[in-house]
Scaffold this motif. Structure first.
Motif, PDB file in Angstrom:
ATOM      1  N   THR A  95       1.070  -1.428  -0.177  1.00  0.00           N
ATOM      2  CA  THR A  95       0.443   0.150   0.028  1.00  0.00           C
ATOM      3  C   THR A  95       0.429   1.207   0.280  1.00  0.00           C
ATOM      4  O   THR A  95       2.311   1.124   0.250  1.00  0.00           O
ATOM      5  CB  THR A  95      -0.958   0.083   1.627  1.00  0.00           C
ATOM      6  OG1 THR A  95      -0.001   0.122   2.116  1.00  0.00           O
ATOM      7  CG2 THR A  95      -2.080  -0.741   1.210  1.00  0.00           C
ATOM      8  N   SER A  96       0.419   2.367  -0.365  1.00  0.00           N
ATOM      9  CA  SER A  96       0.942   3.528  -0.752  1.00  0.00           C
ATOM     10  C   SER A  96       0.537   4.430   0.615  1.00  0.00           C
ATOM     11  O   SER A  96      -0.554   4.987   0.646  1.00  0.00           O
ATOM     12  CB  SER A  96       1.572   3.753  -2.281  1.00  0.00           C
ATOM     13  OG  SER A  96       1.745   2.607  -3.009  1.00  0.00           O
ATOM     14  N   ASN A  97       1.439   5.221   1.426  1.00  0.00           N
ATOM     15  CA  ASN A  97       0.777   6.855   1.759  1.00  0.00           C
ATOM     16  C   ASN A  97       0.739   7.780   0.983  1.00  0.00           C
ATOM     17  O   ASN A  97       1.274   7.341  -0.306  1.00  0.00           O
ATOM     18  CB  ASN A  97       1.987   6.664   2.459  1.00  0.00           C
ATOM     19  CG  ASN A  97       2.222   5.919   3.404  1.00  0.00           C
ATOM     20  OD1 ASN A  97       0.799   5.086   4.214  1.00  0.00           O
ATOM     21  ND2 ASN A  97       3.431   5.675   4.607  1.00  0.00           N
ATOM     22  N   GLY A 108       0.762  10.406  -1.550  1.00  0.00           N
ATOM     23  CA  GLY A 108       2.201  11.429  -1.961  1.00  0.00           C
ATOM     24  C   GLY A 108       1.339  12.992  -2.084  1.00  0.00           C
ATOM     25  O   GLY A 108       0.530  13.078  -1.227  1.00  0.00           O
ATOM     26  N   LEU A 161       7.368   8.449  -7.491  1.00  0.00           N
ATOM     27  CA  LEU A 161       7.405   7.510  -6.167  1.00  0.00           C
ATOM     28  C   LEU A 161       5.454   7.221  -6.445  1.00  0.00           C
ATOM     29  O   LEU A 161       5.095   6.438  -6.466  1.00  0.00           O
ATOM     30  CB  LEU A 161       7.183   8.524  -4.955  1.00  0.00           C
ATOM     31  CG  LEU A 161       8.239   9.049  -4.361  1.00  0.00           C
ATOM     32  CD1 LEU A 161       8.662   9.406  -3.078  1.00  0.00           C
ATOM     33  CD2 LEU A 161       8.846   7.301  -3.740  1.00  0.00           C
ATOM     34  N   GLN A 162       4.937   8.419  -7.136  1.00  0.00           N
ATOM     35  CA  GLN A 162       3.635   8.362  -7.395  1.00  0.00           C
ATOM     36  C   GLN A 162       3.181   7.099  -8.323  1.00  0.00           C
ATOM     37  O   GLN A 162       2.332   6.408  -8.738  1.00  0.00           O
ATOM     38  CB  GLN A 162       2.933   9.805  -8.018  1.00  0.00           C
ATOM     39  CG  GLN A 162       3.038  10.733  -6.878  1.00  0.00           C
ATOM     40  CD  GLN A 162       2.106  11.872  -6.813  1.00  0.00           C
ATOM     41  OE1 GLN A 162       0.701  11.773  -7.245  1.00  0.00           O
ATOM     42  NE2 GLN A 162       2.221  12.946  -5.806  1.00  0.00           N
ATOM     43  N   ALA A 185       3.039   4.088  -7.206  1.00  0.00           N
ATOM     44  CA  ALA A 185       2.283   3.855  -6.433  1.00  0.00           C
ATOM     45  C   ALA A 185       0.912   3.013  -7.680  1.00  0.00           C
ATOM     46  O   ALA A 185       0.487   1.942  -7.098  1.00  0.00           O
ATOM     47  CB  ALA A 185       1.972   4.992  -5.786  1.00  0.00           C
ATOM     48  N   GLN A 189      -0.012  -1.220  -8.293  1.00  0.00           N
ATOM     49  CA  GLN A 189      -1.492  -1.011  -8.187  1.00  0.00           C
ATOM     50  C   GLN A 189      -2.124  -1.886  -8.566  1.00  0.00           C
ATOM     51  O   GLN A 189      -2.629  -2.751  -8.525  1.00  0.00           O
ATOM     52  CB  GLN A 189      -2.164   0.736  -7.775  1.00  0.00           C
ATOM     53  CG  GLN A 189      -3.729   0.196  -6.503  1.00  0.00           C
ATOM     54  CD  GLN A 189      -4.440   1.680  -7.154  1.00  0.00           C
ATOM     55  OE1 GLN A 189      -3.521   2.589  -7.598  1.00  0.00           O
ATOM     56  NE2 GLN A 189      -5.723   1.790  -6.888  1.00  0.00           N
ATOM     57  N   ARG A 228       7.114   6.307   1.949  1.00  0.00           N
ATOM     58  CA  ARG A 228       5.446   6.109   1.269  1.00  0.00           C
ATOM     59  C   ARG A 228       4.767   4.736   1.203  1.00  0.00           C
ATOM     60  O   ARG A 228       4.222   4.522   1.202  1.00  0.00           O
ATOM     61  CB  ARG A 228       6.265   6.663  -0.673  1.00  0.00           C
ATOM     62  CG  ARG A 228       5.279   7.359  -1.377  1.00  0.00           C
ATOM     63  CD  ARG A 228       4.323   7.677  -0.494  1.00  0.00           C
ATOM     64  NE  ARG A 228       4.932   9.388  -0.632  1.00  0.00           N
ATOM     65  CZ  ARG A 228       5.104  10.490  -1.626  1.00  0.00           C
ATOM     66  NH1 ARG A 228       4.584  10.316  -2.497  1.00  0.00           N
ATOM     67  NH2 ARG A 228       5.713  11.943  -0.763  1.00  0.00           N
ATOM     68  N   PHE A 229       5.799   4.183   0.980  1.00  0.00           N
ATOM     69  CA  PHE A 229       4.926   2.423   0.877  1.00  0.00           C
ATOM     70  C   PHE A 229       4.982   1.896   2.044  1.00  0.00           C
ATOM     71  O   PHE A 229       6.066   1.729   2.531  1.00  0.00           O
ATOM     72  CB  PHE A 229       6.486   1.754  -0.723  1.00  0.00           C
ATOM     73  CG  PHE A 229       5.941   2.649  -2.248  1.00  0.00           C
ATOM     74  CD1 PHE A 229       5.001   2.580  -2.633  1.00  0.00           C
ATOM     75  CD2 PHE A 229       6.825   3.336  -2.462  1.00  0.00           C
ATOM     76  CE1 PHE A 229       5.083   3.620  -3.395  1.00  0.00           C
ATOM     77  CE2 PHE A 229       7.046   4.097  -3.285  1.00  0.00           C
ATOM     78  CZ  PHE A 229       5.675   4.755  -4.027  1.00  0.00           C
TER      79      PHE A 229
END
Ligand code: ADP
Ligand code: ZN
Ligand code: ZN
Length: 732
Positions: free
Chosen positions: A193-195, A197, A236-237, A240, A244, A269-270
């Protein structure tokens, strides 16, 4: 009858045929898949070979075919695309396929050992341990605590036990008592899962949308964004999104040990398993990281150059950060470019690849212009900081103390007094690059290289920066016995001494490969600097790679002249990249930054270009020049090198090679040389080179093939080694 065609790690550029191991049925042999390992006799040794194909017959007469000794894997350990990539790389770089294959595997597997169960190293109780009453071991508190944890949780990772204060020796004691045993705890393939951004600015949002819109098939993108423009945020995005979709992302970076901050950003982040691969790992750690990537347990793989060959179970995205960085090109042995290999790999996996840089290589810019790469641009800093202002500081006739002019010292004082940080760049470590006798002129030179020795005063030694030779710092001139020995020229140690005397009230941090040797030194320093207290940072190129120092507001290049005069055709490109990257460390947060370049040549065109135009403009100008001169990336280069303890053999070898090859070269290909290498003697060997120029990749490849084929048939005299370098970094 089936013949097994293998890749065997050996300098010979060919494949090797074997019969199937004794006892293997014909049907079984037929069904073997490429990539499985076999143990085979090779000369007087037994080695690990890799199956390339099962064939019907061999060119080798049956009577001289040997049988393989054992099949080591039932199915190949790496994916078919990676095997294809290795074959492509062996062909493109004209390197022995067996050596390329062995770079795909960690040491344990190269040695022919069985695959280990994947997972994280941990511990559990033995039957005996389980039978022990809870109140046993009253006098060994830590041991009792460890037993308690294992009783409660069943299996606990070594890292977790360590975090609970349980040392390796406690565990060893328990293991000696046969109360606990090690095991590999399987990594559950939980979803990552990603926090959330950062909210993107307009430029970032446009770039990210174009990247996502390109879809999940192959496409190559150059993200050209000024320093601090938020490229990493886009990585990072994008990752993500990749996670996903259930895929893995592979991220290449030039350096990991030195940029703990980047890694920390990924970890924050992850919620995902991140495998980190770099040269500082032990064999066991490397194996685990490799296995986690291979099995798919790691959703993100971050690594330096060689990580480009990490197997992936579900590849979905490749990223090459700072794609212009020279460290992506291996300079010896298998001389590949990890960036170029990564692009090929993305094609084979049919997934997108993103190359990012503030100072892209001319190769990538040309690929954008030719329409092969898509182009995303970030022209502004993402945070509040603006771009720093750059000025030259004319030091002609000025008095210099340890390289610093009065004007620079004043600027430093003002910056520190304002509570901000200063970064000084000097690309020469040690105390001084030369030791000379004042009475007779003797100069300390390396015995094995055409080079001077550098004075390292902290260690009281002379060191050669080319071969690593060291000797004690002499007290007397070996020629005239005078004690008046002068250390001349400037290195970081010397400037540090001056700074300590001149700026006593401020902390001073020297950052070079000498001071940053210990593990975690860079992390500690980065933490210290990020507290934001005024200080002076003094360092080499090491300081310029991807660091964020938000409180640095003054950056100064102590000796810009050292960058100005390079004989290599890439000299100007490298200078523009380095200066832009150094300058980019200034003013990254809310403070406006300024950059001072000390020089004796304030009117030098390359410096004027730095002041008057962006890197992007300079780079496009340089690309036009390369197109006129036919140099890379407009034309292609290949370099044949020899080294030998004898000064003449190399030149004779290359001369014969030239004569034999010339009639067979494709149109447009030309040979230059043989010529002695710029530093002719290094580590006791004389080096010589033959340069091949060609108008395009196809003819360069054909010509390289001619050179290699001829070189292999030439007998080499004693001690002579030759190598071929496709797309070499340094030519002159
Ligand atoms: P680059 O990789 O181009 O050097 P980074 O992604 O590291 O840039 O971003 C530079 C700084 O700007 C970092 O401190 C980052 O947290 C910040 N930043 C990046 N994107 C944004 C954004 N959209 N909004 C606010 N701050 C941002
Ligand atoms: Zn002398
Ligand atoms: Zn040397």
């Amino acid at each position: 009858m089936s013949v097994l065609r293998l890749a065997i790690p050996s300098p010979l550029r060919r494949q090797f045929d074997y019969l199937p191991p004794a006892g293997m049925s014909e049907a079984e042999a037929r069904s073997l898949q490429p990539g499985v390992r076999l143990r085979v006799p090779f000369g007087r040794r037994e080695v690990t070979g890799y199956l390339l194909a099962v064939c019907d017959q061999s060119d080798v007469p049956d009577s001289s075919l040997k049988a393989a000794l054992a099949l080591l894997d039932t199915t190949p350990l790496v994916d078919p695309q990676l095997l294809q990539l290795a074959q492509w790389a062996a062909r493109y770089y004209h390197h022995p396929v067996g050596e390329v294959y062995s770079t795909l595997f960690p040491k344990r597997l190269r040695e022919g050992k069985p695959q280990l169960p994947g997972g994280t190293p941990g511990w559990q109780l033995t039957t005996r341990g389980k039978g022990l009453p809870a109140e046993a071991l009253p006098r060994a508190q830590r041991q009792a605590q460890a037993l308690g944890l294992l009783r409660e949780h069943g299996q606990v990772t070594g890292a977790e036990l360590k975090a609970q204060g349980i040392s390796a020796s406690v565990l060893r004691n328990l293991q000696d008592k046969r109360l606990i045993e090690p095991l590999a705890i399987s990594d559950h393939l939980h979803t990552a899962t990603s926090n959330p951004g950062l909210p993107l600015n307009d430029e970032q949002a446009t770039a990210l949308q174009s990247l996502l819109a390109a879809g999940d098939g192959f496409s190559c993108h150059l993200l050209e964004g000024v320093t601090g423009s938020g490229k990493t945020e886009i990585y990072l995005q994008l990752i993500a999104d990749c996670l996903q979709r259930g895929h893995q992302a592979l991220v290449l970076v030039p350096e990991i040990g030195l940029t703990p901050q980047t890694l920390a950003r990924f970890q924050q982040r992850f919620e995902a398993k991140i495998s980190v691969l770099h040269s500082g790992l032990s064999d066991a750690q490397r194996y685990l990281a490799w296995e986690a990537a291979r099995s798919g347990a790691a959703q993100i793989v971050i690594g330096t150059r060689s990580a480009v060959f990490t197997p992936l179970a579900r590849p979905g995205l490749l990223i090459v950060d700072e794609e212009h960085d020279g460290s992506y090109k291996q300079q010896d042995g298998f001389r590949y470019s990890a960036r170029d290999v990564a692009v090929k790999r993305a094609q084979l996996h049919d997934c997108p690849i993103l190359l990012g840089s503030a100072t892209p290589s001319l190769e990538s810019i040309q690929n954008v212009e030719a329409g092969r790469y898509q182009h995303q641009q970030l022209t502004q800093r993402a945070g509040s900081g603006g771009m720093p202002s750059i000025q030259t500081l004319d030091v002609r006739k000025q008095s210099l103390q340890a390289g610093l002019s009065d004007a620079l010292v004043r600027a430093m004082e003002e910056t520190l007094a304002a509570g901000q940080q200063v970064l000084l760049f000097l690309n020469r470590r040690g105390y001084a690059p030369t030791l000379q006798c004042h009475d007779c002129g003797w100069i300390a030179e390396c015995r094995a290289c055409d080079a001077r020795l550098t004075v390292h005063r902290r260690q009281r030694r002379l060191r050669c920066h080319h071969c690593g030779a060291t000797s004690a710092l002499p007290r007397q001139c070996p020629q005239c016995h005078s004690e008046r020995l002068l250390a001349s020229g400037l290195g970081t140690e010397q400037t540090e001494d001056f700074l300590r005397a001149r700026f006593q009230q401020w902390p001073i941090h020297r950052v070079d490969s000498d001071s940053m040797q210990s593990k975690g030194a860079m992390q500690a320093l980065a933490d210290e600097i990020n507290r934001g207290q005024p200080c002076i940072l003094l360092g080499t190129q090491m300081l310029t790679k991807g660091h964020h120092f938000p409180a640095v507001s003054l950056v100064a290049v102590i000796d810009a002249d050292a960058l100005l005069f390079s004989a290599d055709f890439r000299g100007e490109e490298r200078m523009a990249q380095l200066l832009t990257q150094v300058a980019g460390r200034a003013g990254r947060a809310d403070i406006a930054g300024s950059v001072l370049l000390q020089t004796h040549y304030p009117d030098h065109p390359a410096l004027l270009a730095m002041l008057g135009s962006s890197y992007g403009e300079q780079a496009r100008g340089m690309l036009r020049q390369r197109q006129e001169s036919g140099l890379p990336p407009a034309g292609q280069l290949v370099l044949m090198r020899t080294d030998c303890p004898n000064a003449e053999y190399g030149e004779q070898f290359l001369q014969t090679l030239r004569e034999r090859s010339t009639p067979h070269l494709p149109a447009g290909a030309r040979l230059i040389g043989p010529l002695p290498s710029p530093m002719q003697r290094r580590a006791g060997k004389y080096r010589c080179q033959l340069l091949l120029t060609a108008p395009d990749r196809r003819s360069a490849q054909a010509a390289a093939g001619v050179l290699v084929a001829n070189a292999e048939t030439l007998s080499t005299r004693q001690g002579l080694n030759w190598s071929i370098d496709i797309d070499p970094q340094d030519v002159f």
